[in-house]
Motif scaffolding. Structure first.
Motif, PDB file in Angstrom:
ATOM      1  N   TRP A 105       0.821  -1.208   0.000  1.00 19.94           N
ATOM      2  CA  TRP A 105       0.000   0.000   0.000  1.00 19.94           C
ATOM      3  C   TRP A 105       0.858   1.262   0.000  1.00 19.94           C
ATOM      4  N   ALA A 106       2.048   1.219   0.627  1.00 20.65           N
ATOM      5  CA  ALA A 106       2.923   2.394   0.678  1.00 20.65           C
ATOM      6  C   ALA A 106       3.493   2.718  -0.699  1.00 20.65           C
ATOM      7  N   ILE A 107       3.539   1.736  -1.574  1.00 19.89           N
ATOM      8  CA  ILE A 107       4.006   1.954  -2.938  1.00 19.89           C
ATOM      9  C   ILE A 107       2.829   2.347  -3.832  1.00 19.89           C
ATOM     10  N   ALA A 108       1.719   1.649  -3.671  1.00 18.76           N
ATOM     11  CA  ALA A 108       0.584   1.844  -4.568  1.00 18.76           C
ATOM     12  C   ALA A 108      -0.211   3.119  -4.289  1.00 18.76           C
ATOM     13  N   LEU A 109      -0.332   3.512  -3.027  1.00 24.85           N
ATOM     14  CA  LEU A 109      -1.172   4.653  -2.675  1.00 24.85           C
ATOM     15  C   LEU A 109      -0.715   5.969  -3.308  1.00 24.85           C
ATOM     16  N   PRO A 110       0.562   6.354  -3.217  1.00 23.50           N
ATOM     17  CA  PRO A 110       0.966   7.613  -3.858  1.00 23.50           C
ATOM     18  C   PRO A 110       0.814   7.585  -5.380  1.00 23.50           C
ATOM     19  N   VAL A 111       1.113   6.448  -5.985  1.00 24.27           N
ATOM     20  CA  VAL A 111       0.969   6.334  -7.442  1.00 24.27           C
ATOM     21  C   VAL A 111      -0.504   6.436  -7.823  1.00 24.27           C
ATOM     22  N   ALA A 112      -1.365   5.760  -7.078  1.00 24.44           N
ATOM     23  CA  ALA A 112      -2.810   5.821  -7.354  1.00 24.44           C
ATOM     24  C   ALA A 112      -3.342   7.240  -7.164  1.00 24.44           C
ATOM     25  N   ALA A 113      -2.833   7.948  -6.149  1.00 24.83           N
ATOM     26  CA  ALA A 113      -3.268   9.331  -5.929  1.00 24.83           C
ATOM     27  C   ALA A 113      -2.868  10.213  -7.108  1.00 24.83           C
ATOM     28  N   CYS A 114      -1.663  10.025  -7.620  1.00 32.16           N
ATOM     29  CA  CYS A 114      -1.221  10.820  -8.771  1.00 32.16           C
ATOM     30  C   CYS A 114      -2.048  10.504 -10.017  1.00 32.16           C
ATOM     31  N   ILE A 115      -2.373   9.250 -10.207  1.00 28.39           N
ATOM     32  CA  ILE A 115      -3.200   8.881 -11.359  1.00 28.39           C
ATOM     33  C   ILE A 115      -4.602   9.479 -11.220  1.00 28.39           C
ATOM     34  N   ALA A 116      -5.143   9.451  -9.993  1.00 29.14           N
ATOM     35  CA  ALA A 116      -6.460  10.062  -9.766  1.00 29.14           C
ATOM     36  C   ALA A 116      -6.413  11.560 -10.031  1.00 29.14           C
ATOM     37  N   LEU A 117      -5.341  12.218  -9.594  1.00 24.85           N
ATOM     38  CA  LEU A 117      -5.192  13.649  -9.866  1.00 24.85           C
ATOM     39  C   LEU A 117      -5.041  13.911 -11.357  1.00 24.85           C
ATOM     40  N   ALA A 118      -4.351  13.009 -12.051  1.00 27.31           N
ATOM     41  CA  ALA A 118      -4.185  13.179 -13.503  1.00 27.31           C
ATOM     42  C   ALA A 118      -5.516  13.072 -14.219  1.00 27.31           C
ATOM     43  N   LEU A 119      -6.374  12.213 -13.741  1.00 23.57           N
ATOM     44  CA  LEU A 119      -7.685  12.043 -14.375  1.00 23.57           C
ATOM     45  C   LEU A 119      -8.640  13.183 -14.063  1.00 23.57           C
ATOM     46  N   THR A 120      -8.484  13.805 -12.901  1.00 22.44           N
ATOM     47  CA  THR A 120      -9.443  14.832 -12.496  1.00 22.44           C
ATOM     48  C   THR A 120      -8.921  16.263 -12.609  1.00 22.44           C
ATOM     49  N   VAL A 121      -7.635  16.475 -12.342  1.00 17.91           N
ATOM     50  CA  VAL A 121      -7.115  17.846 -12.284  1.00 17.91           C
ATOM     51  C   VAL A 121      -6.271  18.190 -13.505  1.00 17.91           C
ATOM     52  N   ASP A 122      -5.139  17.484 -13.651  1.00 19.31           N
ATOM     53  CA  ASP A 122      -4.202  17.828 -14.718  1.00 19.31           C
ATOM     54  C   ASP A 122      -3.467  16.568 -15.161  1.00 19.31           C
ATOM     55  N   VAL A 123      -3.306  16.397 -16.444  1.00 20.94           N
ATOM     56  CA  VAL A 123      -2.655  15.213 -17.008  1.00 20.94           C
ATOM     57  C   VAL A 123      -1.181  15.136 -16.600  1.00 20.94           C
ATOM     58  N   LYS A 124      -0.596  16.248 -16.228  1.00 18.35           N
ATOM     59  CA  LYS A 124       0.822  16.264 -15.852  1.00 18.35           C
ATOM     60  C   LYS A 124       1.116  15.420 -14.608  1.00 18.35           C
ATOM     61  N   PHE A 125       0.102  15.101 -13.839  1.00 19.67           N
ATOM     62  CA  PHE A 125       0.309  14.238 -12.670  1.00 19.67           C
ATOM     63  C   PHE A 125       0.707  12.816 -13.077  1.00 19.67           C
ATOM     64  N   VAL A 126       0.453  12.458 -14.337  1.00 15.38           N
ATOM     65  CA  VAL A 126       0.941  11.158 -14.835  1.00 15.38           C
ATOM     66  C   VAL A 126       2.463  11.144 -14.799  1.00 15.38           C
ATOM     67  N   TYR A 127       3.081  12.275 -15.131  1.00 15.85           N
ATOM     68  CA  TYR A 127       4.549  12.371 -15.071  1.00 15.85           C
ATOM     69  C   TYR A 127       5.044  12.222 -13.639  1.00 15.85           C
ATOM     70  N   VAL A 128       4.315  12.790 -12.706  1.00 14.03           N
ATOM     71  CA  VAL A 128       4.695  12.650 -11.294  1.00 14.03           C
ATOM     72  C   VAL A 128       4.600  11.177 -10.876  1.00 14.03           C
ATOM     73  N   ALA A 129       3.546  10.501 -11.316  1.00 11.86           N
ATOM     74  CA  ALA A 129       3.394   9.080 -10.999  1.00 11.86           C
ATOM     75  C   ALA A 129       4.534   8.272 -11.607  1.00 11.86           C
ATOM     76  N   LEU A 130       4.898   8.572 -12.848  1.00 12.75           N
ATOM     77  CA  LEU A 130       6.008   7.862 -13.490  1.00 12.75           C
ATOM     78  C   LEU A 130       7.333   8.141 -12.782  1.00 12.75           C
ATOM     79  N   MET A 131       7.530   9.393 -12.342  1.00 10.35           N
ATOM     80  CA  MET A 131       8.752   9.716 -11.597  1.00 10.35           C
ATOM     81  C   MET A 131       8.800   8.937 -10.292  1.00 10.35           C
ATOM     82  N   MET A 132       7.659   8.798  -9.642  1.00 11.31           N
ATOM     83  CA  MET A 132       7.633   8.017  -8.402  1.00 11.31           C
ATOM     84  C   MET A 132       8.011   6.563  -8.675  1.00 11.31           C
ATOM     85  N   VAL A 133       7.441   6.004  -9.727  1.00  9.88           N
ATOM     86  CA  VAL A 133       7.696   4.596 -10.035  1.00  9.88           C
ATOM     87  C   VAL A 133       9.154   4.364 -10.429  1.00  9.88           C
TER      88      VAL A 133
END
Length: 166
Positions: free
Chosen positions: A27-55
């Motif tokens: 969950w400590a790995i998946a939760l931040p990535v899932a949050a970034c993907i959720a933000l990318a879907l609702t707020v700004d697509v650039k959060f996908v880059y943040v999720a990829l940087m985390m991964v």
């Protein structure tokens, strides 16, 4: 009862530890990535880059820290160095082989039954979980026994003293 002389590769040892660590902390790995993907879907697509940087940038160093923390523990040498195990009513004794001609073998280590939480049987090995820490293990591959009968006798003797988990 005694095993043959064996050693476990560091990659096998750490793969077992990482599987245990990820199973407990996924969950400590998946939760931040899932949050970034959720933000990318609702707020700004650039959060996908943040999720990829985390991964690809943040999570690998965390895994490396976990690796070194456990690889440098005293308990890891019980699996990684060449040794044989002896099982008796007092516990399991680890008798090391000399590392080379100039370096003597480390002193034998005895694990009392009270120092072993449980044993888990995997596809390739028995994994003894030690009480000295959450991810402290003694890895015993099935190939370290001379025969299947020796493996059965060892398992039966150990199960009299320990809980078996899956």
């Amino acid at each position: 009862m005694e095993t043959e002389i064996f050693k476990v590769s560091t990659s096998t040892y750490m793969r077992t530890l990482m599987a245990m660590w990820i199973k407990r902390n996924w969950w400590a790995i998946a939760l931040p990535v899932a949050a970034c993907i959720a933000l990318a879907l609702t707020v700004d697509v650039k959060f996908v880059y943040v999720a990829l940087m985390m991964v690809f940038v943040v999570i690998p160093p965390i895994m490396m820290i976990v690796y070194f923390y456990h690889a440098l523990s005293p308990e890891s040498r019980m699996s990684i160095l060449s040794h044989k195990l002896t099982l008796d009513d007092n516990g399991i004794t680890v008798t090391y082989e000399p590392i080379d001609e100039d370096t003597p073998a480390p002193r034998p280590a005895t694990l009392a039954w009270s120092e072993i939480k449980c044993v888990t049987y995997s596809r390739n090995a028995m994994v003894y979980r030690l009480t000295s820490g959450r991810y402290r293990i003694l890895y015993l591959p099935y190939t370290s026994f001379a025969s299947k009968e020796g493996l059965r006798q060892w398992s039966a003797a150990a199960s009299r003293h320990l809980a078996v988990t899956s």
